[in-house]
Design an enzyme around this catalytic site. Structure first.
Site, mmCIF file in Angstrom:
data_model
loop_
_atom_site.group_PDB
_atom_site.id
_atom_site.type_symbol
_atom_site.label_atom_id
_atom_site.label_comp_id
_atom_site.label_asym_id
_atom_site.label_seq_id
_atom_site.Cartn_x
_atom_site.Cartn_y
_atom_site.Cartn_z
ATOM 1 N N HIS A 223 34.206 115.232 66.730
ATOM 2 C CA HIS A 223 35.503 115.375 66.062
ATOM 3 C C HIS A 223 35.948 114.079 65.389
ATOM 4 C CE1 HIS A 223 39.987 116.371 66.256
ATOM 5 N NE2 HIS A 223 39.464 117.397 65.615
ATOM 6 N N LYS A 225 36.436 110.862 62.784
ATOM 7 C CA LYS A 225 36.616 110.646 61.346
ATOM 8 C C LYS A 225 36.497 109.147 61.099
ATOM 9 C CE LYS A 225 39.047 114.612 62.145
ATOM 10 N NZ LYS A 225 39.484 115.118 63.446
ATOM 11 N N ASP A 230 29.997 98.720 53.641
ATOM 12 C CA ASP A 230 29.464 97.359 53.637
ATOM 13 C C ASP A 230 29.748 96.607 54.933
ATOM 14 O OD1 ASP A 230 28.344 97.592 51.140
ATOM 15 O OD2 ASP A 230 29.995 96.650 50.078
ATOM 16 N N HIS A 396 49.239 116.896 61.095
ATOM 17 C CA HIS A 396 47.951 116.812 61.777
ATOM 18 C C HIS A 396 47.643 115.385 62.221
ATOM 19 C CE1 HIS A 396 43.392 117.160 61.907
ATOM 20 N NE2 HIS A 396 43.761 118.202 62.621
ATOM 21 N N LYS A 398 47.595 111.871 64.341
ATOM 22 C CA LYS A 398 47.370 111.662 65.774
ATOM 23 C C LYS A 398 47.524 110.168 66.063
ATOM 24 C CE LYS A 398 43.668 114.860 64.726
ATOM 25 N NZ LYS A 398 44.089 116.175 65.155
ATOM 26 N N ASP A 403 56.008 100.669 73.223
ATOM 27 C CA ASP A 403 56.884 99.511 73.070
ATOM 28 C C ASP A 403 56.766 98.962 71.658
ATOM 29 O OD1 ASP A 403 57.619 99.906 75.704
ATOM 30 O OD2 ASP A 403 56.109 98.524 76.487
#
Length: 478
Positions: A223, A225, A230, A396, A398, A403
């Site tokens: 899952h 991404k 480089d 969507h 996440k 703090d």
């Protein structure tokens, strides 16, 4: 005679059902949380034979032995990369105040990667601008481009990225792409064909098939991404390579970060590990893990988690961060299916005087998950957790802030699937300026949200409450 045969078959069937129930009563609770065991045993009690079939397919969150054996080789095969990350002058360890030392050490123990100073972190909340930035960075690549995405679509967005990859490959740039076989299944054949024709080395991660010799389980997915260009520029977060308006009229709103600095080498190592797991090819060339002069910037580290990393649970990290909070916690997630430890951490934080906010989308793309997560709201609202239902788009994104000092951005939802079943990646940043930028995004979410109240939540219909509670029974299995 027929009656006798029917009675014998019925007796055999009944004996089989009760044998399954008794055996599963012993097997299911072994090394499983009470919530998950309860859900499995409920299913077994009512539907023993279908439950057994499902359990054999997805009941244990482990990969096949061949994959576990390959993963066991990984630390040795990536020794050069790990050594360079940990010991080069470029990747110097920073000084951290005492309140940040414990989470940093926990992350290193869980995922092996240390904290690294000298990183520039840019928050990227604009969907189309993020794609523009990725394409632009690919167009300027000089040595390598590595992409790992759960969804890589053959749509307008995907074709833009594929064209940039093709141009880079024609310039002699080493381009490698990993896409999850199930997450990208709608487009994977066309994406693989197009990228291969452009000279890009593209692979499906965790392919599934009844006739495949080494088929993966359909529920254990990659899952992550990640984009690394480089070994100098990295992207990580929630956004896939797909049009924002993906399904059912919902428009996705995401958040990624663009990072430069030594922590990019940790993202590179995560990609190299996944590439090895799928191809048996080792990416440890020094050019992929270069040394450069250190600079100023944020302290950060990467946590890779998933079934390949049995002790690297992002859920454990999230719970620990909440326990360590002193003033404020904001959790933004599209899917919220917490385990009992996380629920207790949230309640305890409120009792300690911590302001705890949860931001979730009002719209949904998974009805059963949405119903299950709503079943947790009443208890959290009573304890003092503030729940914000975001109404503009399908949020969507996440990320979590703790703090003024800690920001966590990545691919992981706050649910049991991300905590146990999915391969995920998280970037943790210890920097007040980065946290402040992320808090500006969170304040924008608050302004576009409906704040749920105990009184209004109690007014839900009996039918709604019943559906939510029934969905919750399956929560540990979702």
């Amino acid at each position: 005679m027929l009656l006798s045969d029917s009675a014998a078959w019925a007796g055999a069937y009944l004996a089989l059902e009760w044998t399954i129930r008794v055996v599963m009563l012993v097997v299911v609770p072994f090394r499983r949380s009470p919530d998950a065991a309860r859900s499995w045993l409920t299913l077994v009690f009512f539907l023993p034979i279908p439950a057994l079939a499902i359990y054999l397919l997805i009941g244990r969150p482990t990969y096949p032995r061949w994959r576990r054996d390959r993963f066991a080789k990984l630390p040795k095969l990536l020794a050069i990369a790990i050594k360079q990350i940990a010991h080069s002058h470029f990747c110097r360890r920073p000084f951290l105040p005492s309140n940040l030392e414990e989470p940093a050490l926990l992350i290193e123990k869980l995922g092996q990667f240390p904290t690294l100073a000298g990183n520039d972190v840019e928050i990227c909340p604009n969907y189309d601008q993020l794609i523009d930035n990725v394409v632009s960075d690919i167009n300027r690549a000089k040595r390598s481009v590595h992409l790992l995405f759960y969804i890589f679509a053959d749509d307008a967005t995907g074709r833009r990225v594929m064209e940039a990859l093709g141009q880079a490959a024609r310039r002699g740039i080493a381009c490698r792409v990993l896409i999850d076989a199930v997450g990208s299944r709608r487009w994977s054949r066309r994406v693989v064909k197009t990228l291969t024709s452009h000279g890009v080395d593209v692979r499906r991660a965790l392919p599934v098939g009844l006739l495949r010799r080494r088929s993966a389980r359909a529920d254990l997915r990659n899952h992550r991404k990640i984009a690394v260009i480089d070994s100098r520029i990295g992207y990580v977060g929630s956004q896939n390579i797909v049009d924002a308006a993906l399904d059912r009229g919902l428009v996705n709103e995401e958040l990624m970060v663009r990072v430069t600095g030594p922590v990019v080498l940790e993202l590179q190592a995560v990609f190299a590990a996944d590439w090895f797991m799928e191809t048996d090819q080792v990416l440890d060339a020094p050019v992929l893990f270069p040394h450069r002069a250190p600079g100023d910037g944020a302290v950060a580290q990467v946590l890779a988690s998933g079934p390949d990393y049995p002790d690297a649970g992002v859920g454990l990290l999230v719970t620990a961060l909440i326990h360590g909070a002193r003033e404020r916690v904001v959790i933004t997630t599209p899917y919220f299916i917490p385990d009992e430890a996380l629920v207790q951490a949230l309640k305890t934080a409120v009792l300690r005087g911590v302001e705890v906010s949860l931001v979730v989308p009002h719209e949904t793309d998974h009805l059963l998950v949405h119903l299950a997560q709503r079943s947790y709201y009443a208890d959290l609202l009573r304890s003092g957790v503030r729940i914000h239902s975001y109404r503009e788009q399908f949020l969507h994104a996440k990320h979590i802030t703790v703090d003024r000092d800690i920001a966590l951005i990545g691919s992981s939802n706050v649910d049991i699937r991300s905590f146990v079943l999915n391969a995920e990646v998280s970037l943790v940043v210890y920097d007040r300026s980065v946290v402040q930028l992320l808090r500006l995004e969170q304040d924008r979410y608050f302004a576009a949200s409906e704040v749920l109240t105990c009184e209004a939540w109690k007014a839900r219909s009996i039918l709604t409450k019943t559906c939510e509670n029934l969905a919750r029974l399956a929560a540990p299995l979702l």
